[in-house]
Write a protein that holds these residues in place. Structure first.
Motif, PDB file in Angstrom:
ATOM      1  N   GLY A  17       0.826  -1.205   0.000  1.00  0.00           N
ATOM      2  CA  GLY A  17       0.000   0.000   0.000  1.00  0.00           C
ATOM      3  C   GLY A  17       0.853   1.244   0.000  1.00  0.00           C
ATOM      4  N   ASP A  18       0.485   2.202  -0.833  1.00  0.00           N
ATOM      5  CA  ASP A  18       1.250   3.436  -0.958  1.00  0.00           C
ATOM      6  C   ASP A  18       1.115   4.347   0.252  1.00  0.00           C
ATOM      7  OD1 ASP A  18       2.145   2.659  -3.452  1.00  0.00           O
ATOM      8  OD2 ASP A  18       0.514   3.683  -4.502  1.00  0.00           O
ATOM      9  N   ASP A  19       0.011   4.228   0.982  1.00  0.00           N
ATOM     10  CA  ASP A  19      -0.237   5.145   2.083  1.00  0.00           C
ATOM     11  C   ASP A  19       0.275   4.633   3.425  1.00  0.00           C
ATOM     12  OD1 ASP A  19      -2.079   3.110   2.064  1.00  0.00           O
ATOM     13  OD2 ASP A  19      -3.765   4.364   2.681  1.00  0.00           O
ATOM     14  N   LEU A  20       1.011   3.545   3.429  1.00  0.00           N
ATOM     15  CA  LEU A  20       1.539   2.983   4.667  1.00  0.00           C
ATOM     16  C   LEU A  20       2.912   3.550   4.982  1.00  0.00           C
ATOM     17  CD1 LEU A  20       0.663  -0.806   4.238  1.00  0.00           C
ATOM     18  CD2 LEU A  20      -0.649   0.950   5.429  1.00  0.00           C
ATOM     19  N   THR A  21       3.187   3.678   6.272  1.00  0.00           N
ATOM     20  CA  THR A  21       4.535   4.053   6.698  1.00  0.00           C
ATOM     21  C   THR A  21       5.440   2.835   6.529  1.00  0.00           C
ATOM     22  OG1 THR A  21       4.236   3.335   8.979  1.00  0.00           O
ATOM     23  CG2 THR A  21       3.546   5.608   8.439  1.00  0.00           C
ATOM     24  N   PRO A  22       6.749   3.023   6.517  1.00  0.00           N
ATOM     25  CA  PRO A  22       7.635   1.855   6.438  1.00  0.00           C
ATOM     26  C   PRO A  22       7.368   0.840   7.560  1.00  0.00           C
ATOM     27  CG  PRO A  22       8.878   3.819   5.911  1.00  0.00           C
ATOM     28  CD  PRO A  22       7.515   4.283   6.377  1.00  0.00           C
ATOM     29  N   ALA A  23       7.101   1.300   8.770  1.00  0.00           N
ATOM     30  CA  ALA A  23       6.821   0.379   9.883  1.00  0.00           C
ATOM     31  C   ALA A  23       5.543  -0.423   9.618  1.00  0.00           C
ATOM     32  CB  ALA A  23       6.700   1.147  11.192  1.00  0.00           C
ATOM     33  N   GLN A  24       4.510   0.232   9.097  1.00  0.00           N
ATOM     34  CA  GLN A  24       3.264  -0.470   8.775  1.00  0.00           C
ATOM     35  C   GLN A  24       3.474  -1.463   7.637  1.00  0.00           C
ATOM     36  OE1 GLN A  24       1.056   3.150   8.034  1.00  0.00           O
ATOM     37  NE2 GLN A  24      -0.198   2.848   9.870  1.00  0.00           N
ATOM     38  N   GLU A  25       4.259  -1.067   6.649  1.00  0.00           N
ATOM     39  CA  GLU A  25       4.526  -1.949   5.519  1.00  0.00           C
ATOM     40  C   GLU A  25       5.311  -3.194   5.966  1.00  0.00           C
ATOM     41  OE1 GLU A  25       5.981  -1.581   0.886  1.00  0.00           O
ATOM     42  OE2 GLU A  25       5.817   0.234   2.105  1.00  0.00           O
ATOM     43  N   ARG A  26       6.300  -2.992   6.838  1.00  0.00           N
ATOM     44  CA  ARG A  26       7.039  -4.138   7.378  1.00  0.00           C
ATOM     45  C   ARG A  26       6.104  -5.069   8.149  1.00  0.00           C
ATOM     46  NH1 ARG A  26      11.131  -0.126   7.900  1.00  0.00           N
ATOM     47  NH2 ARG A  26      10.412   0.408   9.993  1.00  0.00           N
ATOM     48  N   ALA A  27       5.175  -4.502   8.920  1.00  0.00           N
ATOM     49  CA  ALA A  27       4.212  -5.312   9.673  1.00  0.00           C
ATOM     50  C   ALA A  27       3.324  -6.120   8.727  1.00  0.00           C
ATOM     51  CB  ALA A  27       3.362  -4.429  10.585  1.00  0.00           C
ATOM     52  N   GLU A  28       2.897  -5.522   7.610  1.00  0.00           N
ATOM     53  CA  GLU A  28       2.078  -6.227   6.620  1.00  0.00           C
ATOM     54  C   GLU A  28       2.856  -7.377   5.977  1.00  0.00           C
ATOM     55  OE1 GLU A  28      -1.181  -5.880   5.533  1.00  0.00           O
ATOM     56  OE2 GLU A  28      -1.456  -4.576   7.275  1.00  0.00           O
ATOM     57  N   ILE A  29       4.122  -7.141   5.687  1.00  0.00           N
ATOM     58  CA  ILE A  29       4.959  -8.189   5.085  1.00  0.00           C
ATOM     59  C   ILE A  29       5.174  -9.322   6.079  1.00  0.00           C
ATOM     60  CG2 ILE A  29       7.259  -8.713   4.157  1.00  0.00           C
ATOM     61  CD1 ILE A  29       7.204  -5.830   2.950  1.00  0.00           C
ATOM     62  N   ARG A  30       5.382  -8.983   7.345  1.00  0.00           N
ATOM     63  CA  ARG A  30       5.528 -10.034   8.368  1.00  0.00           C
ATOM     64  C   ARG A  30       4.249 -10.858   8.506  1.00  0.00           C
ATOM     65  NH1 ARG A  30       8.330  -5.566  11.570  1.00  0.00           N
ATOM     66  NH2 ARG A  30      10.538  -6.071  11.327  1.00  0.00           N
TER      67      ARG A  30
ATOM     68  N   SER B 243      15.278  -3.750  -0.215  1.00  0.00           N
ATOM     69  CA  SER B 243      14.426  -2.566  -0.259  1.00  0.00           C
ATOM     70  C   SER B 243      15.094  -1.424   0.487  1.00  0.00           C
ATOM     71  CB  SER B 243      13.061  -2.866   0.366  1.00  0.00           C
ATOM     72  OG  SER B 243      12.313  -1.678   0.503  1.00  0.00           O
ATOM     73  N   SER B 244      15.391  -0.338  -0.212  1.00  0.00           N
ATOM     74  CA  SER B 244      16.011   0.811   0.446  1.00  0.00           C
ATOM     75  C   SER B 244      15.014   1.510   1.368  1.00  0.00           C
ATOM     76  CB  SER B 244      16.542   1.790  -0.594  1.00  0.00           C
ATOM     77  OG  SER B 244      15.494   2.226  -1.442  1.00  0.00           O
ATOM     78  N   ARG B 245      13.718   1.381   1.093  1.00  0.00           N
ATOM     79  CA  ARG B 245      12.682   2.029   1.901  1.00  0.00           C
ATOM     80  C   ARG B 245      12.449   1.298   3.225  1.00  0.00           C
ATOM     81  NH1 ARG B 245       7.726   4.681   2.442  1.00  0.00           N
ATOM     82  NH2 ARG B 245       5.959   3.304   2.829  1.00  0.00           N
ATOM     83  N   LEU B 246      12.579  -0.030   3.231  1.00  0.00           N
ATOM     84  CA  LEU B 246      12.170  -0.806   4.400  1.00  0.00           C
ATOM     85  C   LEU B 246      13.305  -1.317   5.274  1.00  0.00           C
ATOM     86  CD1 LEU B 246       9.268  -2.858   2.795  1.00  0.00           C
ATOM     87  CD2 LEU B 246       9.151  -0.701   4.065  1.00  0.00           C
ATOM     88  N   ASN B 247      14.540  -1.214   4.822  1.00  0.00           N
ATOM     89  CA  ASN B 247      15.683  -1.700   5.626  1.00  0.00           C
ATOM     90  C   ASN B 247      16.396  -0.538   6.316  1.00  0.00           C
ATOM     91  OD1 ASN B 247      15.646  -4.565   5.179  1.00  0.00           O
ATOM     92  ND2 ASN B 247      16.045  -4.040   3.052  1.00  0.00           N
TER      93      ASN B 247
END
Length: 185
Positions: free
Chosen positions: A20-33, A181-185
């Motif tokens: 999702g484009d509107d997620l923060t990196p922390a939220q995106e990491r949580a979704e991937i987990r 991922s440069s955005r999530l690491n």
């Protein structure tokens, strides 16, 4: 034919949006987990030996992928996470693939890589290239339809694939690039 092409492109575009484009990196990491957790649960249902294989490994990766194949061209995109069992470190990654071969269809699938050695794990995280050939048939929509998922061992890596949705009949030769991922690491 035109309808299938439109459906395939729509599926690919939907899957291209990682979580999702509107997620923060922390939220995106949580979704991937969460995706990883769900995929591993599903994998152990269809391939019970995979759980022990993952627990005994140097590490593993779980990816969410979408792929289209239109006559002679195949393309795909996705995202995921690598877990180093020896250090506990997670590395969030992205992927893209392109190939040629005969086929028609689109599918949304999950891939689990089990790294049997630390060298194989580190090489995947640092270099991320994979080349190969693929032949499969999948027909699945939600809980209906079927697929076969077997672990295929290539050197020191075992790969499992689970189809979420899609209709595909294909035989392709492709190259896949995985990168951090440069955005999530």
């Amino acid at each position: 034919m035109r309808l299938l092409v439109v459906a395939a492109v729509a599926l690919l575009l939907q899957a291209c949006q990682s979580t999702g484009d509107d997620l923060t990196p922390a939220q995106e990491r949580a979704e991937i987990r969460l995706m990883r957790h769900n995929v591993l649960n599903e994998l152990t249902k269809v391939s019970p030996q995979a759980k022990q294989e993952i627990e005994r490994s140097a590490g593993y990766a779980v990816f969410s992928n979408a792929q289209i194949n239109i006559i002679l061209f195949a393309a795909g995109t996705g995202y995921g996470v690598v877990k180093n069992n020896l250090t506990g470190k997670e590395t969030f990654m992205e992927m893209g693939e392109a190939g040629v071969g005969l086929g028609l269809g689109a599918k949304d699938f999950r891939a689990v890589f089990v790294f049997h050695t630390e060298k194989a794990l580190n090489q995947f995280v640092e270099q991320g290239w994979a080349f190969g050939a693929e032949a499969d048939a999948a027909a699945k929509s939600n809980e209906k339809g079927g697929q076969k998922s077997y672990g295929v061992t290539l050197g020191n890596i075992t790969v499992y694939q689970l189809t979420e949705n899609g209709l595909a009949l294909q035989a392709t030769v492709k190259g896949t690039k995985y990168w951090q991922s440069s955005r999530l690491n």
